[in-house]
Structures are given as C-alpha cells and as structure tokens.
Enzyme design. Structure first.
Site, PDB file in Angstrom:
ATOM      1  N   HIS A   4       0.829  -1.207   0.000  1.00 59.09           N
ATOM      2  CA  HIS A   4       0.000   0.000   0.000  1.00 59.09           C
ATOM      3  C   HIS A   4       0.867   1.262   0.000  1.00 59.09           C
ATOM      4  O   HIS A   4       0.640   2.199  -0.768  1.00 59.09           O
ATOM      5  CB  HIS A   4      -0.904   0.025   1.230  1.00 59.09           C
ATOM      6  CG  HIS A   4      -2.157  -0.793   1.116  1.00 59.09           C
ATOM      7  ND1 HIS A   4      -2.177  -2.147   1.261  1.00 59.09           N
ATOM      8  CD2 HIS A   4      -3.440  -0.410   0.873  1.00 59.09           C
ATOM      9  CE1 HIS A   4      -3.416  -2.594   1.128  1.00 59.09           C
ATOM     10  NE2 HIS A   4      -4.210  -1.555   0.884  1.00 59.09           N
ATOM     11  N   ARG A  60      -1.103   2.765   7.198  1.00 54.03           N
ATOM     12  CA  ARG A  60      -0.857   1.332   7.346  1.00 54.03           C
ATOM     13  C   ARG A  60      -0.281   1.002   8.718  1.00 54.03           C
ATOM     14  O   ARG A  60      -0.490  -0.102   9.239  1.00 54.03           O
ATOM     15  CB  ARG A  60       0.082   0.845   6.238  1.00 54.03           C
ATOM     16  CG  ARG A  60      -0.435   1.101   4.841  1.00 54.03           C
ATOM     17  CD  ARG A  60      -1.867   0.601   4.673  1.00 54.03           C
ATOM     18  NE  ARG A  60      -1.928  -0.854   4.616  1.00 54.03           N
ATOM     19  CZ  ARG A  60      -3.043  -1.549   4.790  1.00 54.03           C
ATOM     20  NH1 ARG A  60      -4.181  -0.940   5.075  1.00 54.03           N
ATOM     21  NH2 ARG A  60      -3.018  -2.874   4.701  1.00 54.03           N
ATOM     22  N   HIS A  97       1.294  -2.771   9.262  1.00 51.74           N
ATOM     23  CA  HIS A  97       2.724  -2.681   8.987  1.00 51.74           C
ATOM     24  C   HIS A  97       3.473  -1.983  10.118  1.00 51.74           C
ATOM     25  O   HIS A  97       2.912  -1.154  10.846  1.00 51.74           O
ATOM     26  CB  HIS A  97       2.969  -1.901   7.688  1.00 51.74           C
ATOM     27  CG  HIS A  97       2.665  -2.693   6.460  1.00 51.74           C
ATOM     28  ND1 HIS A  97       3.499  -3.667   5.973  1.00 51.74           N
ATOM     29  CD2 HIS A  97       1.602  -2.650   5.621  1.00 51.74           C
ATOM     30  CE1 HIS A  97       2.967  -4.192   4.873  1.00 51.74           C
ATOM     31  NE2 HIS A  97       1.818  -3.591   4.655  1.00 51.74           N
ATOM     32  N   ASP A 140       8.661  -0.917   7.717  1.00 55.32           N
ATOM     33  CA  ASP A 140       8.083  -1.405   6.455  1.00 55.32           C
ATOM     34  C   ASP A 140       7.721  -0.232   5.555  1.00 55.32           C
ATOM     35  O   ASP A 140       7.993  -0.221   4.355  1.00 55.32           O
ATOM     36  CB  ASP A 140       6.803  -2.211   6.711  1.00 55.32           C
ATOM     37  CG  ASP A 140       7.009  -3.444   7.566  1.00 55.32           C
ATOM     38  OD1 ASP A 140       8.161  -3.902   7.671  1.00 55.32           O
ATOM     39  OD2 ASP A 140       6.013  -3.942   8.116  1.00 55.32           O
TER      40      ASP A 140
END
Length: 466
Positions: free
Chosen positions: A162, A195, A201, A205
């Site tokens: 994403h 995220r 995440h 990340d």
C-alpha cells in the site's frame, strides 16, 4: 531454508501472474519484473527484534493505536486501505487538484495504471524473502481494519505494498502538477502512515516502501514510452486546468483545396448527415483546413494515388474545440437517438463515452489530422471500403477483416477481400507519406511530426484568405 525456497518460488509465480493479469487488463508494462531493480539488493533487511530500530517500530505501533481514537484519522485509514487503483486515485483528488478517472483524464490514468503495474511487481520478492510477521500477528491483536486480517495473515510485512503504491502515485502526480507537489507528497506520506495506524505494517516497512517507490519511479524514467506518456499526462492536466490555452491563430493553416486542388470535399459536420444530426458548432463553411505541413504531405499522398487512378475525398480535417464541446453536449443527452440507425445501431447510446467514441479532446483540433476515403476516377464513384465514415463499431477498425500490417485478408463474412484491399490502398499511401493511423477508424490519419502536438485551436472552419 526449505521454507525460504518455497516462498521465493511463490514470489516468482506471483510476479508472472501479475504480468498476465496486467496484459489481460490492457495494461502496458514499461519493464518486466526481471528488468526492474531487485529490491532485495537495494533495501536493508528489516530490523531484528532485539535492536533499537525494532523498539522504534514498537513505539510507532503504539502511536498508531492512539491515532485510532481520532475519528477523522481513522476514517482516512479505512479509505487508504482499499486495494484498487480507482480508490487510490480518489485519495489524491484534492491535493492534485483534479479528479482522476479513466474517462475524464485518460492520459493521466494510463500513465498511473501502467507505471504502478510495473512498480507493483518489485515488492513481491522482498516480501517472500524476509517474510516478516505483521504487527497485529506478533501482538495477537485486531487491526483497525479487521476485514483485512484474513487476507494479510501469513503474508510478508516488509515492504508495504500500500505504502509503495501511495508514495509512487504521489511522486508521479507531483511531476504532472509540480505546483502542488508539497500537498501531494504530504498525502502520499500520510497514506503510508495509515498502514501503521491500521496495524498492518511496522514503521520500518513503510519507510522502506517509500524508498521502493522512489527506486521504481527512477527506473521508469529510463523508458522512452514512459517519458512520452508522462508528457501526454502533463499536457492533459494543463489543458483541463486551463493552463494550456487554446489559440485562435490560423496563420499556420491552409485550405486543403489550395494545396490539393482536385480533392473532393464532403464536410459532414457542415451538414446534417452526421452522427449528431445537425450542423456542428464551428463549421461555418463547407471547407477543409490543415496545417501547412500536413497539407503538403497530403499533396504527396494525392499525387501517389492519382497514379493509381484515385482522388482523395475529405470528410473532415481541422476541427475547432467548440465542435468537440458540441459532441460532448450531444453525448451527454442520451435521449437524442436521431441518427442511431445510421451511425451506431449496435452501440448503446449511454456507452459512447465509456467506449471512447466521444472524448473532450480530439487530435483534429491540433490541425494535422484528416478523415478521408478514395474516389475512383474511372467509375466516378466513392470506393467501397466496407463501411461508412463515422460508423461506431468494430467494422470501422483497420484490422476488421485482415491484418493491416501485412495486408493479408482474413474473411469474416462482413467485409470482402476487395473492401479490405481498398482500405489498405488508402492506408499504405498515407503511411508512405508521413501519416500514422489509429486502431479504431480506417479513415483517420495524423501527421507523425505534427507541428502543434500540444495546441488545441479554437478558430472556426471557414475559407482562409491566401
């Protein structure tokens, strides 16, 4: 080690599946996955669970859980979690300054779809190689977006797909509209933060994903096809936002009949026999105009075909922007079916925009495009091309009934070998003398080196003084 091998094999198969799906969806990849940078070699490994970097990840996870208490921020997390391109593009509507859709901004949409599809494949190998456990899995807690848990469980966390998509989109849109780069990039940054807040995440990340996006976009800049599409996207944005002003300067245009004296004119848009059913705005006189360069090339075509026994018959050439606007208004009025039986009997009236028959811009408006057919000097009749000008349907495609690249006829019961051959006579002559064809209309040709590729003219169609 056995599990790692299995993950890498799965990654390779998944990359191949991405390419296949992209091709099936009409997406053109600028590079294959193998031609893109190997992110395993580019990225640092994710933090181990004992160091300060992982402690930082845990702190950001806790910060993200606190952010969930803010209803507005939580709403953005749900908006950013939707995994499809159209939803992603909608996120950037306000900071970019324009809604991005396949119909409304086709060149920008094409750039983004092709670019992101190319970049997307790069995340697969590092995800499989590191197979990092996600925050909600490690802490055995629910994500904010619980509906994602089943799909994300067991999938590698590093890097974030994403976040890579969101940041790559921000980088690309900033190139199209650099004046808004600060707000566009801020939204792309926030897209990655979502995220972390969702619990999908770790912060590391997301940080790595922004690097992945930058690496991917940098690679795209080595593709001539990407650079060409980027320029088209920029021009489209400038046009739609009023930054690329059209012009009423006709000084570089000529009357076609002054250059090609024996050309036959049947200017359909000056008459009522056209798909609109009325004279089109901007066509004040039944004449045809082109840029000087296009007209000179058309003269060479005429001389070539005259030796074969043909004259040129012109249906349309330069088309003012007000005529295109007229088409747009007509297209929006789905109740107007006056000429349906003549020009689009098999096409639903409300699908003309979606299928690309009507668009807010036309190459004709740049002044170097012409719609034409052949006139047989021996029979003194228009040559049978197996279909009429401005017919909306597959029958108008140059490859309907054969291969236009080889000239080989392939019978289909709806166009004869002679009709297909006639189309090829016109096409071959036009291509020999500097024009290019399109895939949808056998009668439509544009000068390859058109002098005004980014200018859309507004002056009306009428006889020009010599």
């Amino acid at each position: 080690m056995k599990h790692l091998h299995l993950f890498l094999i799965a990654a390779i198969l998944f990359c191949g599946n991405l390419v296949t799906r992209a091709q099936d969806n009409g997406v053109t990849l600028y590079f294959s996955a193998e031609e893109m940078p190997d992110l395993i070699k580019c990225l640092p490994p994710p933090p181990d669970t004992l160091g300060n970097d992982f402690a930082n990840d845990i702190m950001h996870y806790m910060w993200g859980k606190q952010q969930r208490n803010d209803p507005e921020r939580a709403a953005l997390v749900f908006q950013d979690a939707v995994w499809n391109y159209d939803s992603l593009f909608a996120v950037f509507k306000v900071p970019f300054g324009l809604e991005i859709t396949k119909e409304g901004t086709p060149e920008i949409y094409k750039l983004l779809i092709n670019s992101l599809s190319t970049i997307d494949a790069t995340r697969v190998k590092p995800k499989a190689f590191y197979h990092r456990k996600r925050p909600f899995e490690r802490f055995h807690e629910h994500m904010l977006t619980r509906y994602e848990e089943v799909e994300l469980s067991g999938e590698g966390s590093y890097p974030s797909g994403h976040s890579q998509r969101g940041y790559a989109t921000a980088l690309l849109l900033s190139e199209i509209n650099p004046d808004n780069a600060d707000t566009i990039m801020a939204r792309g940054y926030m897209y990655g933060e979502s995220r972390v807040i969702a619990g999908a995440h770790w912060q590391s990340d997301v940080d790595a994903s922004r690097l992945c996006a930058a690496i991917g976009v940098s690679r795209l800049h080595t593709s001539p096809e990407f650079l060409t599409q980027l320029e088209k996207a920029r021009n489209e944005f400038q046009w739609l936002t009023g930054k690329l002003a059209p012009t009423d300067d006709a000084s570089q245009f000529v009357n076609i009949t002054d250059v090609v004296p024996d050309a036959i004119l049947e200017i359909r848009y000056h008459s009522t026999y056209n798909f609109v059913g009325t004279r089109v705005d901007g066509y004040l006189e039944p004449v045809a105009l082109l840029t000087r360069q296009a007209a000179d090339s058309l003269r060479a075509v005429s001389d070539d075909l005259k030796q074969q026994g043909y004259r040129l018959k012109i249906f349309d050439a330069y088309r003012p922007q007000c005529a295109v606007d007229h088409f747009m208004r007509w297209g929006a009025d789905v109740s107007d079916t006056l000429m349906k039986s003549y020009f689009y009997p098999e096409v639903p009236r409300d699908s003309l925009f979606e299928l690309g028959y009507i668009a807010r811009r036309s190459g004709h408006t740049r002044g170097s495009t012409v719609d034409l057919t052949l006139f047989d000097m021996a029979t003194e009749k228009e040559v049978d091309m197996g279909g009429t000008f401005d017919w909306f349907g597959l029958e108008s495609h140059p490859d309907f009934g054969g291969n236009p690249e080889t000239g080989q006829y392939i019978g289909n019961g709806r166009i004869t070998a002679e009709q297909f051959h006639n189309r090829m006579i016109l096409r071959d002559a036009m291509l020999r003398h500097g024009f290019k064809a399109i895939d949808e209309e056998w009668w439509h040709f544009t000068l390859k080196n058109e002098p005004f590729p980014d200018t859309y003219f507004t002056f009306p169609v009428k006889q020009l003084s010599k």
